[in-house]
Scaffold this motif. Structure first.
Motif, PDB file in Angstrom:
ATOM      1  N   LEU A  25      26.913  33.362  30.727  1.00  0.00           N
ATOM      2  CA  LEU A  25      27.619  34.234  31.682  1.00  0.00           C
ATOM      3  C   LEU A  25      26.743  34.560  32.893  1.00  0.00           C
ATOM      4  O   LEU A  25      27.210  34.590  34.025  1.00  0.00           O
ATOM      5  CB  LEU A  25      28.069  35.522  30.989  1.00  0.00           C
ATOM      6  CG  LEU A  25      29.201  35.356  29.979  1.00  0.00           C
ATOM      7  CD1 LEU A  25      29.437  36.651  29.216  1.00  0.00           C
ATOM      8  CD2 LEU A  25      30.482  34.918  30.671  1.00  0.00           C
ATOM      9  N   ARG A  29      27.404  33.543  36.701  1.00  0.00           N
ATOM     10  CA  ARG A  29      27.422  34.558  37.751  1.00  0.00           C
ATOM     11  C   ARG A  29      26.525  34.135  38.922  1.00  0.00           C
ATOM     12  O   ARG A  29      26.887  34.307  40.079  1.00  0.00           O
ATOM     13  CB  ARG A  29      26.965  35.877  37.144  1.00  0.00           C
ATOM     14  CG  ARG A  29      27.072  37.081  38.051  1.00  0.00           C
ATOM     15  CD  ARG A  29      28.444  37.184  38.679  1.00  0.00           C
ATOM     16  NE  ARG A  29      29.315  38.044  37.947  1.00  0.00           N
ATOM     17  CZ  ARG A  29      29.317  39.377  38.074  1.00  0.00           C
ATOM     18  NH1 ARG A  29      28.480  39.963  38.884  1.00  0.00           N
ATOM     19  NH2 ARG A  29      30.167  40.102  37.393  1.00  0.00           N
ATOM     20  N   GLU A  32      28.314  31.479  40.777  1.00  0.00           N
ATOM     21  CA  GLU A  32      29.409  32.081  41.541  1.00  0.00           C
ATOM     22  C   GLU A  32      28.886  32.686  42.837  1.00  0.00           C
ATOM     23  O   GLU A  32      29.530  32.579  43.893  1.00  0.00           O
ATOM     24  CB  GLU A  32      30.057  33.175  40.680  1.00  0.00           C
ATOM     25  CG  GLU A  32      31.425  33.594  41.143  1.00  0.00           C
ATOM     26  CD  GLU A  32      31.976  34.663  40.226  1.00  0.00           C
ATOM     27  OE1 GLU A  32      32.524  34.312  39.185  1.00  0.00           O
ATOM     28  OE2 GLU A  32      31.827  35.856  40.538  1.00  0.00           O
TER      29      GLU A  32
ATOM     30  N   GLU B 430      32.898  42.720  28.910  1.00  0.00           N
ATOM     31  CA  GLU B 430      32.957  43.381  30.225  1.00  0.00           C
ATOM     32  C   GLU B 430      32.809  42.338  31.338  1.00  0.00           C
ATOM     33  O   GLU B 430      33.562  42.343  32.310  1.00  0.00           O
ATOM     34  CB  GLU B 430      31.829  44.425  30.292  1.00  0.00           C
ATOM     35  CG  GLU B 430      31.285  44.742  31.658  1.00  0.00           C
ATOM     36  CD  GLU B 430      31.992  45.873  32.357  1.00  0.00           C
ATOM     37  OE1 GLU B 430      32.655  46.653  31.661  1.00  0.00           O
ATOM     38  OE2 GLU B 430      31.890  45.951  33.588  1.00  0.00           O
ATOM     39  N   GLU B 431      31.876  41.439  31.148  1.00  0.00           N
ATOM     40  CA  GLU B 431      31.598  40.439  32.177  1.00  0.00           C
ATOM     41  C   GLU B 431      32.742  39.428  32.284  1.00  0.00           C
ATOM     42  O   GLU B 431      33.137  39.031  33.372  1.00  0.00           O
ATOM     43  CB  GLU B 431      30.270  39.742  31.858  1.00  0.00           C
ATOM     44  CG  GLU B 431      29.943  38.549  32.693  1.00  0.00           C
ATOM     45  CD  GLU B 431      29.870  38.834  34.186  1.00  0.00           C
ATOM     46  OE1 GLU B 431      29.793  40.013  34.568  1.00  0.00           O
ATOM     47  OE2 GLU B 431      29.923  37.866  34.979  1.00  0.00           O
ATOM     48  N   LYS B 435      34.313  42.404  34.999  1.00  0.00           N
ATOM     49  CA  LYS B 435      33.340  42.079  36.068  1.00  0.00           C
ATOM     50  C   LYS B 435      33.146  43.240  37.029  1.00  0.00           C
ATOM     51  O   LYS B 435      33.355  43.093  38.230  1.00  0.00           O
ATOM     52  CB  LYS B 435      33.809  40.846  36.831  1.00  0.00           C
ATOM     53  CG  LYS B 435      33.481  39.578  36.122  1.00  0.00           C
ATOM     54  CD  LYS B 435      33.661  38.396  37.034  1.00  0.00           C
ATOM     55  CE  LYS B 435      33.308  37.142  36.258  1.00  0.00           C
ATOM     56  NZ  LYS B 435      33.757  35.938  36.815  1.00  0.00           N
ATOM     57  N   ARG B 436      32.796  44.363  36.509  1.00  0.00           N
ATOM     58  CA  ARG B 436      32.640  45.527  37.371  1.00  0.00           C
ATOM     59  C   ARG B 436      31.347  45.480  38.174  1.00  0.00           C
ATOM     60  O   ARG B 436      31.305  45.900  39.310  1.00  0.00           O
ATOM     61  CB  ARG B 436      32.644  46.794  36.509  1.00  0.00           C
ATOM     62  CG  ARG B 436      34.031  47.298  36.243  1.00  0.00           C
ATOM     63  CD  ARG B 436      34.556  47.913  37.497  1.00  0.00           C
ATOM     64  NE  ARG B 436      35.968  48.202  37.392  1.00  0.00           N
ATOM     65  CZ  ARG B 436      36.584  49.041  38.188  1.00  0.00           C
ATOM     66  NH1 ARG B 436      35.924  49.643  39.154  1.00  0.00           N
ATOM     67  NH2 ARG B 436      37.856  49.268  38.046  1.00  0.00           N
ATOM     68  N   LEU B 443      23.626  42.307  35.724  1.00  0.00           N
ATOM     69  CA  LEU B 443      24.003  41.817  34.403  1.00  0.00           C
ATOM     70  C   LEU B 443      22.756  41.575  33.547  1.00  0.00           C
ATOM     71  O   LEU B 443      22.739  41.884  32.348  1.00  0.00           O
ATOM     72  CB  LEU B 443      24.807  40.522  34.569  1.00  0.00           C
ATOM     73  CG  LEU B 443      25.524  39.997  33.349  1.00  0.00           C
ATOM     74  CD1 LEU B 443      26.479  41.022  32.783  1.00  0.00           C
ATOM     75  CD2 LEU B 443      26.273  38.717  33.688  1.00  0.00           C
TER      76      LEU B 443
END
Lengths: 340, 490
Positions: A25, A29, A32, B430-431, B435-436, B443
């Motif tokens: 993840l 990210r 992204e 959450e992610e 994605k707050r 993260l």
């Protein structure tokens, strides 16, 4: 291997999996972030091209891509500058490929987003896509969104057909459904009045009362008067409120009758309607309701008396001196309203 | 390093030699203790894992309306009016920001009722000066118990604002007074150190709009505002707090809300709607007599009583959690403040548990009695004791040779390894779905704190829970928790 030891090993496996997932993840990210940077760069470039196109010095290679839609736009604009749907349709015709593709592939939340967008494009093929969504979508939210988009275009297929397609039985989603059906075109109103008289399901009758009450059309009053004698208390309350909202004295007898309804919810709405219609004939009943066992009925009755004004308000001031429940509520409403 | 390990091994051997005679005698007891501690922690972990799976399933399947514009389009003309109740006790530092933010909310039909519960600081004076409050009258049925109201005030330039000044009586008492003055069919209980996101009301009202007959209460997510930049009452830059203690709480809140509440909500056994941000159907709460004034866990008690009332009367109902609407709250940044908060939470939890203990494993209450109440028994009553007992006894038994290393590893697995796994799982959820936190770095930091919270922070919380239980047993009853506040960062 002992049981406690296997517990330890299992927990380690779980932990490794969780760390692995988080690592993926985090990597995604980071990627992204890089992509977003590129996209922002592209957006900047796009804005630059549009700016140059507006000054009519677009580079040659971009002619086919950007000028065709702009020509179509300027043509539509020249024909009728106030024709917003027409202009939107031109925009849609150049993006519909993307919208249709994304609509089919996307997750439910994305489809909902596209329905919202489509509400602005009243083209025939858009209507077809939305009607199919009304039938095929599993989630009632999506079916309602499709219906709402159609309603915004004035293209809802009619009360019975819409209800059948939406398949929202019971109380759930009724509020949203009502807001959708308020968009039924005026020529569908006789169908709604018929449904109010004939529908067995109280939810459908409640929807009809709401649609008619919001229509602003005083010719629906006889239907609402009939509904004010309905067996279902919510339908009765809704009908009386709708009569008050429409502000037509033709419904005053129904309001007077509702002031003596056994359900407090209906009496409350009848007080509201009597106040809105300034029904002087309702004064004795409203004064009686100041002694009702329900606080809200007493309160709404006092508000109605204040709203009617004149003798009614004077009577309310006299009552305020009394040391009982009616006096207390009269006093409170007078204090509040006078201060406002 | 090698020397330290040698010293440890030597110490261990000496300890074992010292207890050589006793160790065999203690061995069966040590195994029983280990088994009990592992069983209690194991059941807790299984429940948490179920919550995590349920939450993941809900988040993946739901049709959330992400864009505020789409939300407005679909629900804008059917939303329900709402009264925002803001009880305030000595909140002079934050009250103006909070009220300003509430008045600026993007929602068509709402009123803000601030209840000054006999503050001894300048809370009321600040409001009076800022909004030019004038005495007002508002009719209400005095149907709930509350301390005397000294005055009701309106703001001429802000017709949505009502301020109630009353004698001190505690948060529940203040909420009861506000509840009586409220005029809207829904009300939200809020904390006076919290900020709502602009579209949070539209989002939290969504379940009421979709299922108006059954939904009686909806809870939203509470997140830590510490470190974030706030402008005109809205969070404009989402940042992690600078304080490590607050960062630990960020992770704790993510786990509690996203995993615990969403999971239980899916099973229809959600018993906690956060006091900082929960919306209720006013008529339903009036019907059960409003907030109880004899507990500091008034939010938890209210929801449990609502469940109980509905189950006993056979009413079809739902208590729901929705993850999207967010309330930003200040979390304590000092150990002292945090301790005070946790002691109060523990006392509140036990008070409520004792009031409703008859629901525990009672078939009349279905899943609620078994799952929710059983879980509360584990987490609030047995868990802290068992875990602390484990921390003290098991290493001792292992050191003297009365407990096998396998059992010790199983204990470590239950407490630490599964603990970290669950925290990381909640963070991954959450992610993936919300994605707050916008940056990869945030993260990474949260991942580190998801691990760290299981080493030290969790144990301190356990000790506070035991202290809270002790205070409860000694009959201590508190009112407002005294937690130092600071103005929002601009």
């Amino acid at each position: 291997m002992s049981a406690p030891l296997s517990l330890w090993l299992i927990s380690l496996a779980f932990l490794a999996a969780a760390f692995g997932l988080l690592a993926v993840l985090i990597a995604l990210r980071l990627l992204e972030g890089i992509r977003l940077g590129r996209r922002l760069h592209l957006a900047d470039r796009h804005r630059y091209l549009i700016h140059r196109a507006m000054r009519a010095d677009l580079p040659r290679g971009h002619l086919r891509l950007h000028v065709a839609p702009m020509r179509a736009f300027s043509k539509a604009l020249a024909q009728d500058p106030g024709d917003t749907p027409g202009l939107l349709n031109v925009a849609y015709s150049y993006t519909r490929g993307d919208i249709a593709r994304n609509f089919r592939r996307g997750r439910p939340r994305r489809r909902l987003r596209y329905m919202h967008v489509m509400a602005h494009f009243p083209a025939r093929n858009v209507r077809g896509v939305l009607r199919r969504a009304m039938v095929r979508e599993r989630d009632p939210r999506l079916r309602l969104a499709a219906a709402k988009a159609l309603g915004d275009m004035g293209a809802l297929p009619g009360l019975h057909r819409t209800l059948r397609l939406l398949r929202t039985e019971g109380a759930a989603f009724q509020r949203v459904l009502r807001s959708v059906l308020r968009r039924l075109p005026a020529n569908r109103r006789p169908e709604v009045m018929r449904a109010l008289a004939e529908a067995r399901c109280p939810h459908v009758r409640l929807i009809c009362v709401d649609v008619l009450g919001q229509s602003g059309d005083r010719s629906v009053i006889p239907s609402l008067i009939r509904a004010s004698r309905d067996a279902d208390l919510e339908v009765r309350a809704g009908a009386v409120r709708a009569i008050g909202r429409l502000g037509d004295l033709g419904g005053s007898r129904a309001v007077l009758a509702a002031l003596a309804d056994p359900a407090w919810e209906v009496r409350c709405q009848a007080c509201f309607a009597a106040g809105r219609l300034r029904l002087v004939r309702a004064l004795p009943a409203l004064e009686m309701l100041l002694h009702d066992r329900n606080w809200w009925v007493r309160f709404r009755a006092a508000e109605a008396l204040y709203g009617i004004g004149g003798d009614a308000r004077a009577g309310l001031r006299d009552l305020a001196a009394q040391p009982n429940a009616a006096g207390r509520v009269a006093q409170a409403v007078l204090l509040e309203r006078d201060a406002a | 390093m090698e020397a330290a390990l040698d010293a440890l091994a030597r110490g261990l051997t000496e300890a074992r030699l010292g207890f050589e005679a006793v160790a065999p005698l203690l061995q069966p007891w040590a195994t029983v203790v280990a088994l009990s501690v592992i069983a209690v922690s194991g059941v807790q972990n299984v429940i948490y894992a179920v919550q995590l799976i349920l939450a993941a399933a809900v988040l993946v399947r739901r049709t959330a309306v992400v864009e505020a514009s789409a939300l407005d389009w679909l629900y804008g003309d059917v939303i329900l009016p709402i009264s925002l109740l803001v009880p305030a006790y000595n909140e002079a530092e934050t009250i103006e920001d909070v009220v300003e933010a509430l008045l600026a909310l993007d929602y068509p039909l709402f009123e803000v009722i601030v209840i000054n519960d006999g503050s001894t600081d300048a809370t009321f004076e600040r409001l009076r000066a800022r909004y030019g409050l004038q005495p007002s009258t508002r009719a209400y049925a005095d149907a709930l118990p509350h301390a005397p109201v000294r005055g009701v005030y309106a703001a001429p330039e802000h017709p949505r604002l009502i301020v109630v000044d009353k004698v001190n009586g505690g948060k529940a008492d203040a909420l009861n007074a506000g509840l009586l003055l409220a005029r809207m069919p829904l009300f939200a209980s809020m904390d006076s150190d919290s900020l709502l996101e602009g579209d949070s009301l539209t989002r939290i009202v969504q379940p009421f709009v979709e299922d108006p007959d059954r939904v009686l209460a909806v809870g939203g997510t509470v997140r830590a505002v510490n470190g974030c930049e706030v402008e005109r009452g809205q969070v404009t830059q989402l940042r992690l707090p600078r304080s490590n203690l607050a960062r630990l709480q960020v992770m704790e809140y993510i786990r509690a809300f996203l995993m615990g509440r969403l999971g239980w909500s899916q099973l229809g056994v959600l018993t906690t709607v956060a006091g900082a941000f929960g919306v209720f159907r006013r008529s339903a709460i009036l019907a059960i007599g409003g907030y109880r004034r004899d507990t500091v866990g008034e939010d938890y008690e209210l929801v449990l009583r609502l469940h109980r009332h509905c189950r006993e009367t056979g009413r079809a109902y739902r208590v729901v959690f929705v993850p999207e609407p967010v309330c930003w709250t200040q979390v304590p940044e000092t150990w002292r403040g945090l301790r005070a908060q946790r002691l109060r939470w523990q006392r509140g939890a036990l008070e409520t548990f004792v009031i409703h203990w008859r629901m525990l494993f009672n078939p009349r209450y279905g899943r609620l009695g078994f799952l929710a109440m059983g879980h509360n028994l584990l987490v609030d009553v047995l868990g802290p004791l068992a875990e602390t007992l484990g921390y003290v006894l098991l290493p001792f038994f292992w050191a003297i040779g009365a407990l096998d290393t396998d059992w010790m590893l199983a204990f470590v697995a239950m407490i630490f390894t599964f603990g970290v796994f669950l925290s990381l799982g909640a963070l991954a959820l959450e992610e993936m779905e919300l994605k707050r936190y916008p940056r990869a770095r945030q993260l990474m930091v949260l991942t580190a704190f998801a691990v760290l919270e299981n080493f030290g922070y969790r144990q301190i919380n356990n000790i506070w829970r035991i202290q809270g239980s002790w205070q409860f047993l000694r009959g201590k009853r508190g009112q407002w928790g005294v937690i130092p506040r600071s103005a929002f960062r601009r």
